[in-house]
Design a protein around this motif. Structure first.
Motif, PDB file in Angstrom:
ATOM      1  N   TRP A  92     -10.080  10.062   5.371  1.00  8.72           N
ATOM      2  CA  TRP A  92      -8.642  10.437   4.662  1.00  8.72           C
ATOM      3  C   TRP A  92      -9.141  11.884   4.242  1.00  8.72           C
ATOM      4  O   TRP A  92     -10.351  12.365   4.216  1.00  8.72           O
ATOM      5  N   THR A  93      -7.924  12.834   4.294  1.00 11.71           N
ATOM      6  CA  THR A  93      -8.140  14.184   3.818  1.00 11.71           C
ATOM      7  C   THR A  93      -6.819  14.706   2.921  1.00 11.71           C
ATOM      8  O   THR A  93      -5.950  13.891   3.236  1.00 11.71           O
ATOM      9  N   ASP A  94      -6.947  15.487   2.027  1.00 11.97           N
ATOM     10  CA  ASP A  94      -5.876  15.745   1.176  1.00 11.97           C
ATOM     11  C   ASP A  94      -5.752  17.554   0.829  1.00 11.97           C
ATOM     12  O   ASP A  94      -6.841  18.067   1.357  1.00 11.97           O
ATOM     13  N   ASN A  95      -4.626  17.788   0.282  1.00  6.04           N
ATOM     14  CA  ASN A  95      -4.488  19.120  -0.078  1.00  6.04           C
ATOM     15  C   ASN A  95      -5.250  19.584  -1.206  1.00  6.04           C
ATOM     16  O   ASN A  95      -5.264  20.700  -1.746  1.00  6.04           O
ATOM     17  N   THR A  96      -6.209  18.751  -1.655  1.00  7.16           N
ATOM     18  CA  THR A  96      -7.323  19.161  -2.742  1.00  7.16           C
ATOM     19  C   THR A  96      -8.710  19.512  -2.044  1.00  7.16           C
ATOM     20  O   THR A  96      -9.526  19.859  -2.830  1.00  7.16           O
ATOM     21  N   GLY A  97      -8.795  19.223  -0.908  1.00  7.55           N
ATOM     22  CA  GLY A  97      -9.961  19.577  -0.064  1.00  7.55           C
ATOM     23  C   GLY A  97     -10.909  17.988  -0.087  1.00  7.55           C
ATOM     24  O   GLY A  97     -12.030  18.081   0.310  1.00  7.55           O
ATOM     25  N   LEU A  98     -10.188  16.910  -0.630  1.00  5.29           N
ATOM     26  CA  LEU A  98     -11.077  15.912  -0.692  1.00  5.29           C
ATOM     27  C   LEU A  98     -11.240  15.254   0.948  1.00  5.29           C
ATOM     28  O   LEU A  98     -10.292  15.189   1.615  1.00  5.29           O
ATOM     29  N   LEU A  99     -12.500  14.663   1.270  1.00  9.46           N
ATOM     30  CA  LEU A  99     -12.619  14.208   2.375  1.00  9.46           C
ATOM     31  C   LEU A  99     -13.356  12.566   2.173  1.00  9.46           C
ATOM     32  O   LEU A  99     -14.331  12.836   1.503  1.00  9.46           O
ATOM     33  N   LEU A 100     -12.574  11.643   2.607  1.00 11.43           N
ATOM     34  CA  LEU A 100     -13.269  10.480   2.530  1.00 11.43           C
ATOM     35  C   LEU A 100     -13.478   9.857   4.175  1.00 11.43           C
ATOM     36  O   LEU A 100     -12.761   9.981   4.807  1.00 11.43           O
ATOM     37  N   SER A 101     -14.655   9.246   4.321  1.00 16.33           N
ATOM     38  CA  SER A 101     -15.094   8.517   5.369  1.00 16.33           C
ATOM     39  C   SER A 101     -15.285   7.265   5.024  1.00 16.33           C
ATOM     40  O   SER A 101     -16.480   6.758   4.565  1.00 16.33           O
ATOM     41  N   LEU A 102     -14.422   6.265   5.534  1.00 16.48           N
ATOM     42  CA  LEU A 102     -14.695   4.952   5.028  1.00 16.48           C
ATOM     43  C   LEU A 102     -14.699   3.909   6.153  1.00 16.48           C
ATOM     44  O   LEU A 102     -14.163   3.950   7.175  1.00 16.48           O
ATOM     45  N   GLU A 103     -15.541   2.509   5.565  1.00 19.85           N
ATOM     46  CA  GLU A 103     -15.716   1.808   6.847  1.00 19.85           C
ATOM     47  C   GLU A 103     -15.957   0.290   6.201  1.00 19.85           C
ATOM     48  O   GLU A 103     -15.979   0.412   5.051  1.00 19.85           O
ATOM     49  N   GLY A 104     -15.254  -0.707   6.736  1.00 22.68           N
ATOM     50  CA  GLY A 104     -15.355  -2.146   6.263  1.00 22.68           C
ATOM     51  C   GLY A 104     -14.864  -2.940   7.179  1.00 22.68           C
ATOM     52  O   GLY A 104     -14.587  -2.924   8.545  1.00 22.68           O
ATOM     53  N   GLN A 105     -14.332  -4.144   6.672  1.00 26.76           N
ATOM     54  CA  GLN A 105     -13.821  -5.116   7.386  1.00 26.76           C
ATOM     55  C   GLN A 105     -12.392  -5.868   6.647  1.00 26.76           C
ATOM     56  O   GLN A 105     -12.000  -5.343   5.461  1.00 26.76           O
ATOM     57  N   PHE A 106     -11.859  -6.629   7.405  1.00 22.17           N
ATOM     58  CA  PHE A 106     -10.527  -7.338   6.869  1.00 22.17           C
ATOM     59  C   PHE A 106     -11.171  -8.773   6.414  1.00 22.17           C
ATOM     60  O   PHE A 106     -11.647  -9.499   7.356  1.00 22.17           O
ATOM     61  N   ILE A 107     -11.106  -8.840   5.215  1.00 20.30           N
ATOM     62  CA  ILE A 107     -11.886 -10.066   4.677  1.00 20.30           C
ATOM     63  C   ILE A 107     -11.107 -10.941   3.696  1.00 20.30           C
ATOM     64  O   ILE A 107     -10.484 -10.093   2.841  1.00 20.30           O
ATOM     65  N   ASP A 108     -10.991 -12.038   3.670  1.00 23.08           N
ATOM     66  CA  ASP A 108      -9.915 -12.816   3.000  1.00 23.08           C
ATOM     67  C   ASP A 108      -8.725 -12.511   2.765  1.00 23.08           C
ATOM     68  O   ASP A 108      -8.020 -12.156   1.590  1.00 23.08           O
ATOM     69  N   ALA A 109      -8.087 -12.059   3.794  1.00 24.80           N
ATOM     70  CA  ALA A 109      -6.539 -11.376   4.079  1.00 24.80           C
ATOM     71  C   ALA A 109      -6.600 -10.184   3.058  1.00 24.80           C
ATOM     72  O   ALA A 109      -5.467  -9.703   2.909  1.00 24.80           O
ATOM     73  N   LYS A 110      -7.641  -9.386   3.109  1.00 23.96           N
ATOM     74  CA  LYS A 110      -7.708  -8.061   2.608  1.00 23.96           C
ATOM     75  C   LYS A 110      -8.502  -7.246   3.356  1.00 23.96           C
ATOM     76  O   LYS A 110      -9.350  -7.365   3.824  1.00 23.96           O
ATOM     77  N   MET A 111      -7.943  -5.911   3.471  1.00 18.86           N
ATOM     78  CA  MET A 111      -8.818  -4.701   4.058  1.00 18.86           C
ATOM     79  C   MET A 111      -9.543  -4.072   2.871  1.00 18.86           C
ATOM     80  O   MET A 111      -8.913  -3.857   1.938  1.00 18.86           O
ATOM     81  N   VAL A 112     -10.837  -4.065   3.126  1.00 18.00           N
ATOM     82  CA  VAL A 112     -11.596  -3.430   2.160  1.00 18.00           C
ATOM     83  C   VAL A 112     -12.681  -2.527   3.073  1.00 18.00           C
ATOM     84  O   VAL A 112     -13.276  -2.646   4.031  1.00 18.00           O
ATOM     85  N   LEU A 113     -12.462  -0.989   2.557  1.00 17.73           N
ATOM     86  CA  LEU A 113     -13.135   0.097   3.145  1.00 17.73           C
ATOM     87  C   LEU A 113     -13.931   0.685   2.122  1.00 17.73           C
ATOM     88  O   LEU A 113     -13.431   0.836   0.986  1.00 17.73           O
ATOM     89  N   GLN A 114     -15.072   1.095   2.345  1.00 19.89           N
ATOM     90  CA  GLN A 114     -15.967   1.852   1.654  1.00 19.89           C
ATOM     91  C   GLN A 114     -16.926   3.014   1.999  1.00 19.89           C
ATOM     92  O   GLN A 114     -16.945   2.863   3.321  1.00 19.89           O
TER      93      GLN A 114
END
Length: 166
Positions: A92-114
């Motif tokens: 993820w990146t945005d026009n404030t300069g934030l960069l997120l690099s997230l990873e995870g799994q689809f668990i219990d019918a939810k996508m969970v990334l961190q």
């Protein structure tokens, strides 16, 4: 170009393409498809936070996000199931300069990334973002950040409602 070299290149690369052309058809690759669509995103007080366009691209291998608010905030993400490691990845990146690099799994019918990052103030934090498909077709996204002291802060809690045009 020598015809033998051209034949060798063709024979070498076409089978590789054929493997990748159908490599995103697994059930794992479809786990985040519930997020696809044109959405209005609302805060918990029912105030419109922004609009989000989530589309598939690159033969269904990538999910692209484009988020916008009325105040001019804008961000984009690229999401992919990394078949070689069996994890979902989002950049993820945005026009404030934030960069997120997230990873995870689809668990219990939810996508969970961190993922972890250093804030503008130099603090190490861990971001956890969860997407949950609700029975009524809406999607709830919750973003929390935890600092090195274990203190958790709610960054965003949004409810995605499909736009009427869909």
């Amino acid at each position: 170009m020598n015809i033998k070299i051209l034949v060798l290149i063709t024979v070498t690369f076409i089978p590789c393409y054929a493997v990748y052309a159908t490599s995103c058809d697994s059930a794992e690759h479809r786990q985040f498809d519930f997020w696809l669509g044109h959405w209005q995103v609302f805060r918990t007080n029912d105030q419109l936070a922004g609009v989000n366009r989530i589309i598939q691209s690159l033969d269904g291998c990538v999910i692209e996000e484009h988020y916008k608010t009325a105040s001019g905030f804008e961000g984009k993400s690229i999401n992919i199931f990394d078949q070689s490691r069996g994890v979902w990845h989002q950049t993820w990146t945005d026009n404030t300069g934030l960069l997120l690099s997230l990873e995870g799994q689809f668990i219990d019918a939810k996508m969970v990334l961190q993922g972890s990052r250093i804030t503008k103030t130099g603090e190490l934090v861990t971001d956890v973002i969860t997407w949950n498909k609700n029975a009524d077709g809406t999607v709830r996204q919750v973003w929390q950040t935890t600092n090195h002291l274990g203190e958790t802060q709610l960054i965003f809690d949004g409810l995605y409602k499909r736009e009427n045009s869909e």
